[in-house]
Design a protein around this motif. Structure first.
Motif, PDB file in Angstrom:
ATOM      1  N   LYS A   1      58.598  82.086  20.280  1.00  0.00           N
ATOM      2  CA  LYS A   1      59.096  81.941  21.648  1.00  0.00           C
ATOM      3  C   LYS A   1      58.582  82.921  22.489  1.00  0.00           C
ATOM      4  O   LYS A   1      58.533  84.276  22.006  1.00  0.00           O
ATOM      5  N   PHE A   2      57.703  82.803  23.676  1.00  0.00           N
ATOM      6  CA  PHE A   2      57.245  84.089  24.658  1.00  0.00           C
ATOM      7  C   PHE A   2      57.582  83.376  25.949  1.00  0.00           C
ATOM      8  O   PHE A   2      58.101  82.310  26.170  1.00  0.00           O
ATOM      9  N   ARG A   3      57.604  84.274  26.708  1.00  0.00           N
ATOM     10  CA  ARG A   3      57.726  83.995  28.055  1.00  0.00           C
ATOM     11  C   ARG A   3      56.970  82.749  28.726  1.00  0.00           C
ATOM     12  O   ARG A   3      55.695  82.962  28.615  1.00  0.00           O
ATOM     13  N   GLY A   4      57.554  81.770  29.287  1.00  0.00           N
ATOM     14  CA  GLY A   4      56.984  80.840  29.831  1.00  0.00           C
ATOM     15  C   GLY A   4      56.673  79.685  28.945  1.00  0.00           C
ATOM     16  O   GLY A   4      55.867  78.500  29.203  1.00  0.00           O
ATOM     17  N   SER A   5      57.054  79.818  27.681  1.00  0.00           N
ATOM     18  CA  SER A   5      56.523  78.863  26.563  1.00  0.00           C
ATOM     19  C   SER A   5      57.252  77.523  26.736  1.00  0.00           C
ATOM     20  O   SER A   5      56.844  76.341  26.391  1.00  0.00           O
ATOM     21  N   GLY A   6      58.479  77.477  27.213  1.00  0.00           N
ATOM     22  CA  GLY A   6      59.147  76.358  27.568  1.00  0.00           C
ATOM     23  C   GLY A   6      58.516  75.472  28.657  1.00  0.00           C
ATOM     24  O   GLY A   6      58.410  74.129  28.356  1.00  0.00           O
ATOM     25  N   ILE A   7      57.905  76.013  29.738  1.00  0.00           N
ATOM     26  CA  ILE A   7      57.347  75.620  30.713  1.00  0.00           C
ATOM     27  C   ILE A   7      55.973  75.115  30.235  1.00  0.00           C
ATOM     28  O   ILE A   7      55.461  73.805  30.522  1.00  0.00           O
ATOM     29  N   LEU A   8      55.271  75.954  29.388  1.00  0.00           N
ATOM     30  CA  LEU A   8      54.126  75.377  28.765  1.00  0.00           C
ATOM     31  C   LEU A   8      54.232  74.056  27.996  1.00  0.00           C
ATOM     32  O   LEU A   8      53.536  73.134  27.995  1.00  0.00           O
ATOM     33  N   PHE A   9      55.530  74.004  27.254  1.00  0.00           N
ATOM     34  CA  PHE A   9      55.699  72.921  26.431  1.00  0.00           C
ATOM     35  C   PHE A   9      55.981  71.617  27.113  1.00  0.00           C
ATOM     36  O   PHE A   9      55.624  70.519  26.809  1.00  0.00           O
ATOM     37  N   GLY A  10      56.550  71.735  28.486  1.00  0.00           N
ATOM     38  CA  GLY A  10      56.516  70.593  29.362  1.00  0.00           C
ATOM     39  C   GLY A  10      55.276  70.099  29.671  1.00  0.00           C
ATOM     40  O   GLY A  10      54.872  69.031  29.904  1.00  0.00           O
ATOM     41  N   VAL A  11      54.186  71.139  29.788  1.00  0.00           N
ATOM     42  CA  VAL A  11      52.819  70.727  30.095  1.00  0.00           C
ATOM     43  C   VAL A  11      52.433  69.966  29.045  1.00  0.00           C
ATOM     44  O   VAL A  11      51.519  68.827  29.393  1.00  0.00           O
ATOM     45  N   VAL A  12      52.854  70.389  27.565  1.00  0.00           N
ATOM     46  CA  VAL A  12      52.215  69.338  26.808  1.00  0.00           C
ATOM     47  C   VAL A  12      52.590  67.915  26.964  1.00  0.00           C
ATOM     48  O   VAL A  12      51.765  67.011  26.647  1.00  0.00           O
ATOM     49  N   ILE A  13      53.848  67.908  27.227  1.00  0.00           N
ATOM     50  CA  ILE A  13      54.578  66.476  27.530  1.00  0.00           C
ATOM     51  C   ILE A  13      53.831  65.878  28.652  1.00  0.00           C
ATOM     52  O   ILE A  13      53.201  64.617  28.475  1.00  0.00           O
ATOM     53  N   PHE A  14      53.239  66.776  29.659  1.00  0.00           N
ATOM     54  CA  PHE A  14      52.524  66.210  30.859  1.00  0.00           C
ATOM     55  C   PHE A  14      51.347  65.551  30.243  1.00  0.00           C
ATOM     56  O   PHE A  14      50.868  64.517  30.698  1.00  0.00           O
ATOM     57  N   THR A  15      50.642  66.160  29.374  1.00  0.00           N
ATOM     58  CA  THR A  15      49.350  65.793  29.168  1.00  0.00           C
ATOM     59  C   THR A  15      49.287  64.356  28.356  1.00  0.00           C
ATOM     60  O   THR A  15      48.423  63.651  28.111  1.00  0.00           O
ATOM     61  N   ILE A  16      50.660  64.223  27.740  1.00  0.00           N
ATOM     62  CA  ILE A  16      50.681  62.981  27.028  1.00  0.00           C
ATOM     63  C   ILE A  16      50.551  61.853  28.157  1.00  0.00           C
ATOM     64  O   ILE A  16      49.921  60.592  27.841  1.00  0.00           O
ATOM     65  N   VAL A  17      51.274  62.158  29.199  1.00  0.00           N
ATOM     66  CA  VAL A  17      51.324  61.050  30.164  1.00  0.00           C
ATOM     67  C   VAL A  17      50.241  60.726  31.214  1.00  0.00           C
ATOM     68  O   VAL A  17      50.005  59.712  31.613  1.00  0.00           O
ATOM     69  N   VAL A  18      49.284  61.938  31.130  1.00  0.00           N
ATOM     70  CA  VAL A  18      48.080  61.678  32.039  1.00  0.00           C
ATOM     71  C   VAL A  18      47.192  60.528  31.401  1.00  0.00           C
ATOM     72  O   VAL A  18      46.844  60.736  30.373  1.00  0.00           O
ATOM     73  N   PRO A  19      46.868  59.716  32.008  1.00  0.00           N
ATOM     74  CA  PRO A  19      45.929  58.557  31.159  1.00  0.00           C
ATOM     75  C   PRO A  19      44.710  59.144  31.265  1.00  0.00           C
ATOM     76  O   PRO A  19      43.961  59.814  32.252  1.00  0.00           O
ATOM     77  N   PRO A  20      43.706  59.033  30.242  1.00  0.00           N
ATOM     78  CA  PRO A  20      42.447  59.682  30.019  1.00  0.00           C
ATOM     79  C   PRO A  20      41.393  59.293  31.087  1.00  0.00           C
ATOM     80  O   PRO A  20      40.756  60.050  31.375  1.00  0.00           O
ATOM     81  N   GLN A  21      41.682  58.207  31.857  1.00  0.00           N
ATOM     82  CA  GLN A  21      40.975  57.643  32.731  1.00  0.00           C
ATOM     83  C   GLN A  21      40.824  58.431  34.136  1.00  0.00           C
ATOM     84  O   GLN A  21      39.984  58.801  34.638  1.00  0.00           O
ATOM     85  N   THR A  22      41.957  59.285  34.273  1.00  0.00           N
ATOM     86  CA  THR A  22      42.108  60.175  35.469  1.00  0.00           C
ATOM     87  C   THR A  22      40.939  61.272  35.369  1.00  0.00           C
ATOM     88  O   THR A  22      40.698  61.636  36.393  1.00  0.00           O
ATOM     89  N   ILE A  23      41.039  61.932  34.252  1.00  0.00           N
ATOM     90  CA  ILE A  23      40.057  63.094  34.029  1.00  0.00           C
ATOM     91  C   ILE A  23      38.896  62.665  33.590  1.00  0.00           C
ATOM     92  O   ILE A  23      38.074  63.595  33.089  1.00  0.00           O
ATOM     93  N   MET A  24      38.701  61.312  33.306  1.00  0.00           N
ATOM     94  CA  MET A  24      37.371  60.741  32.694  1.00  0.00           C
ATOM     95  C   MET A  24      35.885  61.239  33.068  1.00  0.00           C
ATOM     96  O   MET A  24      35.172  61.863  32.653  1.00  0.00           O
ATOM     97  N   VAL A  25      35.971  61.043  34.737  1.00  0.00           N
ATOM     98  CA  VAL A  25      34.587  61.331  35.277  1.00  0.00           C
ATOM     99  C   VAL A  25      34.267  62.954  35.384  1.00  0.00           C
ATOM    100  O   VAL A  25      33.326  63.222  34.827  1.00  0.00           O
ATOM    101  N   PRO A  26      35.409  63.884  35.545  1.00  0.00           N
ATOM    102  CA  PRO A  26      35.025  65.271  35.389  1.00  0.00           C
ATOM    103  C   PRO A  26      34.648  65.817  34.211  1.00  0.00           C
ATOM    104  O   PRO A  26      33.658  66.420  33.663  1.00  0.00           O
ATOM    105  N   THR A  27      35.351  64.958  33.283  1.00  0.00           N
ATOM    106  CA  THR A  27      35.222  65.201  31.670  1.00  0.00           C
ATOM    107  C   THR A  27      33.839  64.840  31.225  1.00  0.00           C
ATOM    108  O   THR A  27      32.972  65.729  30.595  1.00  0.00           O
ATOM    109  N   TYR A  28      33.365  63.940  31.889  1.00  0.00           N
ATOM    110  CA  TYR A  28      32.108  63.166  31.581  1.00  0.00           C
ATOM    111  C   TYR A  28      30.879  64.218  31.994  1.00  0.00           C
ATOM    112  O   TYR A  28      30.068  64.684  31.228  1.00  0.00           O
ATOM    113  N   LEU A  29      31.359  64.573  33.466  1.00  0.00           N
ATOM    114  CA  LEU A  29      30.197  65.582  33.996  1.00  0.00           C
ATOM    115  C   LEU A  29      30.180  67.190  33.171  1.00  0.00           C
ATOM    116  O   LEU A  29      29.252  67.572  33.333  1.00  0.00           O
ATOM    117  N   HIS A  30      31.245  67.432  32.714  1.00  0.00           N
ATOM    118  CA  HIS A  30      31.597  68.360  32.365  1.00  0.00           C
ATOM    119  C   HIS A  30      30.853  68.789  30.785  1.00  0.00           C
ATOM    120  O   HIS A  30      30.150  69.764  30.546  1.00  0.00           O
TER     121      HIS A  30
END
Lengths: 331, 300
Positions: free
Chosen positions: A130-159
């Motif tokens: 555990k480090f400072r902010g690891s709880g919040i970052l884990f919340g972000v992990v859960i958030f990444t599960i929820v984001v549909p891949p389509q939302t970031i598809m176009v920028p990822t493609y261009l990336h």
């Protein structure tokens, strides 16, 4: 059982009660009928469910070995009258099967190993270091599960189309970045950085599992003078085999079956899912002489598409089911 | 060496924690956060590809106006996806709980039954599902109907419908049930992971609870509702969330978003579509999580 009888009186009393209940149940006719009735109902239900799952596969097997003329023969239901291997040979060519399977296998294996490494590290980091902010970052992990891949598809493609980390490449060469499309690099990079297919889920599985391991194990290793890296590598990882097996199997299978990212990042490579995607266009009824022929070939193609993974499952299923049950996928 | 000893174990652990999470964190910034914000930016712009990359022109809410008022299909597809989800998720949860209860019992051939029931987890995804459920035959013959689409298992509810009407059930319930029977393959094949989760949960319930209930004279029915159900209710939440996300992973909307970007090369509109989609999913997830978590029982 032996051990529990020894320990104390209460447990042996409950064992005695069990014996009495068993005796009662085996001699009481009403309970006996109930018991058998339930067994029969359960068997019917399970056989029904299994049948529904196996039906499409059995149909495909039956179709794959069928000659064209059997398609118009209404007396042929399951067993083909004119047994033939022509369909398989033809589809073998269409799918470019050997190359497609080899490439897909290579891609799936590499990505799943990379995902395994990055997700195990992240999972252990979130569970035990555990480090400072690891709880919040884990919340972000859960958030990444929820984001549909389509939302970031176009920028990822261009990336990946103009791949350039922090503009460094452009700074030195003046080019607008490297085109990484049509190669496996997009898959490898995103897997190594734990942002591939469903990687949030894998991190979650690893975190749950590492949290469930006893703390004493870790402390004993520290007392014995092992560093954090050594503890992770020599003590925690060998104990995490069920989690590793689960993640490995899931990531291998999902990468194998994925057509979404393959279509975006590498639409011209010879990968099994890509070739299967192209199959309906290649065997249009106009080209092969009728809708029934198309259906014959398409079913054969699907069967050949699932065949490698089916064989893998035959060997791995016991391990797969048992390890998933022990992983602590439970939450 | 003396300097290193000064760092306490806690601090060292925290340092290593950051180190362990670094690959993921890099990925998060480069492959998630940046694209996420860029996609928001794209949704308000017109994007044109140039040899040196791409150029953006800010056009305000035009993309959103386009998808809601010009495009004939987006809202329709989205409503369709949400309705399908709302119809299927309860059935998936019910079916997977039921199957997991069956599979957790001891009987001969249990391994075989499990192996077959988890087969769809392995097989039914991606292209194969698309090839199968797309029902190319119906499409080719120009007779694509939703009835045929999701049902190629050869099972139909022809007899069931009059039977249920005769039993005096209301129209909506009858159509829901017969629809469920028609979609049985779809439901079974999308509940593999949920069955696994429930099965793991069922096996972690201590047998002594059932034993105590049996001594008190509880029937199997009572034991299920008073012990099994509350004990695995947190997993119902997990499974509902998983099923919702899973059902939104691949459907007509995602196909549409993809086509808009890579077939019509309309990147701005595609980004706007995906943002609306993301917001709709988030709202559904928040509402369902809130509703279910109020009723969940936690045992600790």
């Amino acid at each position: 059982m032996k051990a529990s009888l020894k320990t104390n009186g209460r447990i042996s009393a409950s064992a005695a009660l069990q014996a009495v209940t068993r005796w009662y149940e085996s001699y009481n006719p009403v309970d006996k009928v109930k018991h058998w009735l339930w067994i029969i109902i359960r068997a019917i239900l399970l056989i029904g469910i299994c049948f529904i799952i196996l039906y499409p596969i059995i149909t495909k097997v039956s179709l794959a070995f069928r000659d064209k003329q059997d398609m118009f023969d209404s007396t042929v239901v399951w067993l083909p009258r004119n047994f033939t291997l022509d369909n398989i040979k033809l589809i073998f060519g269409y799918l470019n099967y050997t190359e497609a399977v080899t490439n897909t296998f290579f891609l799936s294996l590499t990505t799943s190993v990379l995902q395994l490494i990055s997700c195990a590290l992240a999972g252990y980091g979130f569970a035990r270091l555990k480090f400072r902010g690891s709880g919040i970052l884990f919340g972000v992990v859960i958030f990444t599960i929820v984001v549909p891949p389509q939302t970031i598809m176009v920028p990822t493609y261009l990336h990946y189309r103009f791949f350039d980390v922090f503009g460094l490449y452009g700074l030195f060469t003046g080019e607008p970045g490297v085109n990484l499309l049509e190669s496996f690099w997009p898959f490898f990079i995103s897997s190594a950085l734990a942002m591939g297919l469903k990687n949030g889920l894998y991190i979650f599985i690893f975190r749950q599992f590492f949290r469930s391991l006893p703390k004493d194990l870790e402390e004993a290793a520290y007392v014995d003078g092992a560093g954090i890296l050594k503890t992770f590598w020599r003590v925690m990882l060998p104990n995490a085999v069920p989690a590793i097996a689960t993640v490995m199997l899931f990531s291998f299978i999902w990468q194998w079956n994925d057509s979404y990212f393959v279509n975006i990042f590498a639409p011209n490579t010879t990968l099994l899912s890509r070739m299967l995607d192209l199959l309906p266009g290649a065997i249009r009824p106009e080209y092969v002489g009728g809708i029934s022929h198309t259906s014959l070939y398409l079913n054969t193609g699907t069967l050949m598409g699932i065949l490698p993974i089916f064989i893998l499952y035959l060997f791995a299923q016991r391990y797969f089911v048992e390890s998933v049950e022990r992983t602590g996928l439970v939450g | 060496m003396a300097k290193r000893r000064a760092i306490s174990l806690e601090r060292k652990k925290a340092l290593f924690g950051v180190l362990f999470v670094t690959p993921w964190l890099l990925g998060l910034i480069l492959l998630m956060a940046v694209p996420f914000l860029q996609s928001l930016q794209f949704s308000f712009s017109k994007l044109t590809l140039t040899p040196e990359g791409y150029s953006l022109k800010f056009i305000g809410l035009d993309n959103f106006h386009h998808i809601f008022f010009v495009d004939a299909w987006y809202v329709r597809n989205l409503t369709n996806a949400v309705t399908t989800m709302a119809l299927n998720v309860p059935l998936i949860i019910f079916f997977s709980l039921f199957t997991a209860t069956l599979l957790s019992q001891k009987f001969r051939g249990r391994m075989l039954a499990r192996a077959i029931i988890f087969l769809p987890v392995v097989l039914a995804s991606g292209v194969i599902a698309k090839l199968d459920s797309g029902n190319f035959l119906a499409t080719l013959m120009g007779a694509a109907s939703t009835d045929v689409e999701s049902n190629y298992s050869g099972l139909r509810s022809i007899e069931l419908e009059p039977l249920l009407f005769e039993a005096g059930l209301s129209r909506d319930i009858v159509f829901y049930l017969t629809g469920a029977v028609d979609r049985i393959y779809q439901i079974i094949s999308s509940s593999g992971v949920q069955i696994l989760i429930f099965l793991a949960g069922l096996q972690s319930i201590s047998p002594s609870l059932y034993e105590a209930a049996k001594i008190e004279g509880a029937t199997g029915y009572e034991a299920f509702w008073k012990i099994t159900f509350p004990m695995i209710s947190p997993l119902i939440l997990t499974n509902v969330i998983y099923s919702i996300i899973d059902s939104f992973y691949n459907n007509s909307v995602t196909q549409m978003i993809q086509d808009t970007a890579f077939v019509n090369l309309n990147f701005g509109v595609s980004a706007a579509m995906s943002w609306v989609y993301f917001l709709v999913i988030s709202i559904i997830l928040v509402i369902s999580t809130y509703l279910i978590s109020k009723r969940v029982f936690y045992y600790d």
